[in-house]
Design a protein around this motif. Sequence first.
Motif, short mmCIF file in Angstrom:
data_model
loop_
_atom_site.label_atom_id
_atom_site.label_comp_id
_atom_site.label_asym_id
_atom_site.label_seq_id
_atom_site.Cartn_x
_atom_site.Cartn_y
_atom_site.Cartn_z
N LEU A 1 -7.37 -32.48 -16.71
CA LEU A 1 -8.75 -32.29 -17.15
C LEU A 1 -9.19 -30.83 -17.15
O LEU A 1 -10.07 -30.45 -17.92
N THR A 2 -8.61 -30.02 -16.29
CA THR A 2 -9.00 -28.60 -16.25
C THR A 2 -8.23 -27.76 -17.27
O THR A 2 -8.51 -26.57 -17.42
N ALA A 3 -7.27 -28.39 -17.96
CA ALA A 3 -6.41 -27.61 -18.87
C ALA A 3 -7.22 -26.95 -19.98
O ALA A 3 -6.98 -25.79 -20.33
N LEU A 4 -8.20 -27.66 -20.56
CA LEU A 4 -8.96 -27.10 -21.67
C LEU A 4 -9.67 -25.81 -21.27
O LEU A 4 -9.56 -24.79 -21.96
N ALA A 5 -10.41 -25.86 -20.16
CA ALA A 5 -11.18 -24.68 -19.74
C ALA A 5 -10.26 -23.56 -19.28
O ALA A 5 -10.57 -22.38 -19.47
N MET A 6 -9.13 -23.90 -18.65
CA MET A 6 -8.23 -22.84 -18.20
C MET A 6 -7.48 -22.20 -19.37
O MET A 6 -7.24 -20.99 -19.37
N GLU A 7 -7.08 -23.03 -20.34
CA GLU A 7 -6.43 -22.46 -21.53
C GLU A 7 -7.36 -21.51 -22.25
O GLU A 7 -6.94 -20.50 -22.81
N ARG A 8 -8.66 -21.84 -22.25
CA ARG A 8 -9.64 -20.96 -22.89
C ARG A 8 -9.66 -19.60 -22.21
O ARG A 8 -10.04 -18.60 -22.83
N ARG A 9 -9.26 -19.55 -20.96
CA ARG A 9 -9.22 -18.30 -20.21
C ARG A 9 -7.83 -17.66 -20.24
O ARG A 9 -7.55 -16.73 -19.50
N GLY A 10 -6.97 -18.18 -21.10
CA GLY A 10 -5.66 -17.59 -21.29
C GLY A 10 -4.64 -17.95 -20.23
O GLY A 10 -3.60 -17.27 -20.11
N LEU A 11 -4.90 -19.02 -19.44
CA LEU A 11 -3.97 -19.42 -18.39
C LEU A 11 -2.96 -20.42 -18.91
O LEU A 11 -3.33 -21.49 -19.41
N ALA A 12 -1.68 -20.08 -18.82
CA ALA A 12 -0.62 -20.99 -19.24
C ALA A 12 -0.41 -22.06 -18.16
O ALA A 12 -0.99 -22.00 -17.07
N ARG A 13 0.45 -23.03 -18.45
CA ARG A 13 0.64 -24.18 -17.56
C ARG A 13 1.02 -23.75 -16.14
O ARG A 13 0.44 -24.23 -15.16
N LYS A 14 1.98 -22.85 -15.98
CA LYS A 14 2.41 -22.42 -14.64
C LYS A 14 1.27 -21.75 -13.89
O LYS A 14 1.10 -21.93 -12.68
#
Length: 270
Positions: free
Chosen positions: A192-205
Amino acid sequence: MNSMGRPVRRGVGGFADGVRYVLRGLGWVARNPRQWLFGLIPALLALVLYIVALVLLGTYAGDLAAWATPFADGWNSGLRQTVRVLLGVVIFALGLVLSVLTFTAATLAIGEPFYEKLSERVEQDLGGLEAVPEVPLWRSIPRSLRDSVITLGYALMFTIPLFVLGFVPVVGQTVVPVLAAAVSGFFLTVELTALAMERRGLARKQRFAVLRGDKAPALGFGVLLFLMFLVPFGAVVAMPAAVAGATIMVRERLAPGPAAQGHAPRPVHP
């Protein structure tokens, strides 16, 4: 301290913070009912697909059990039937567990454009977004699918042994359900946090590292949602609020950026 200079509570306090983010997500969709209805569309579609899959699994669980136990063909009919009925029940129960684990990932994959827009609207409502390069759908959707498959693989590494341990007397009815809720809840938060974190340029790891570094709110958020998702149709009704709450948690606690710290936001158009 987090990157905003605020003290980060861990342990019970941090767990309670995670619970509060779920409640804040519910509050946000309650104030924005159109966004709730907007977020229901992919969840309802995923629900129909899962119901069809579970009906088929229930219909053919006995056949799968017979196929998996050819060695029992020579047993007396009573013992053979008992073993295959029990195995059919286990197969269907495992299917239910997998449906809970994969429903969020499947819904987010189906509704990527819906939930991306909903998440952006949450951020805009809270002050705006940082200016980050936008990734086209033809790249973001396959990447999200790949990340979801990898996340599911990690979840199964824990869930399958716990499922087996669930049949152990006493331990299976006390310790295992608590551990299963914690594991499932953590991986729900990952998704669920993937969308907001990807928006901040954070990859899966990097996303995993952020959540591992602040497990308490991740667990509080995910465990409450896991319990809500166990209620019939709970996952469908609560999915928009879950996305909203996850966005707020990332923005304020897990990976706050310039917009959350009072710098100039990037406008988001509805």
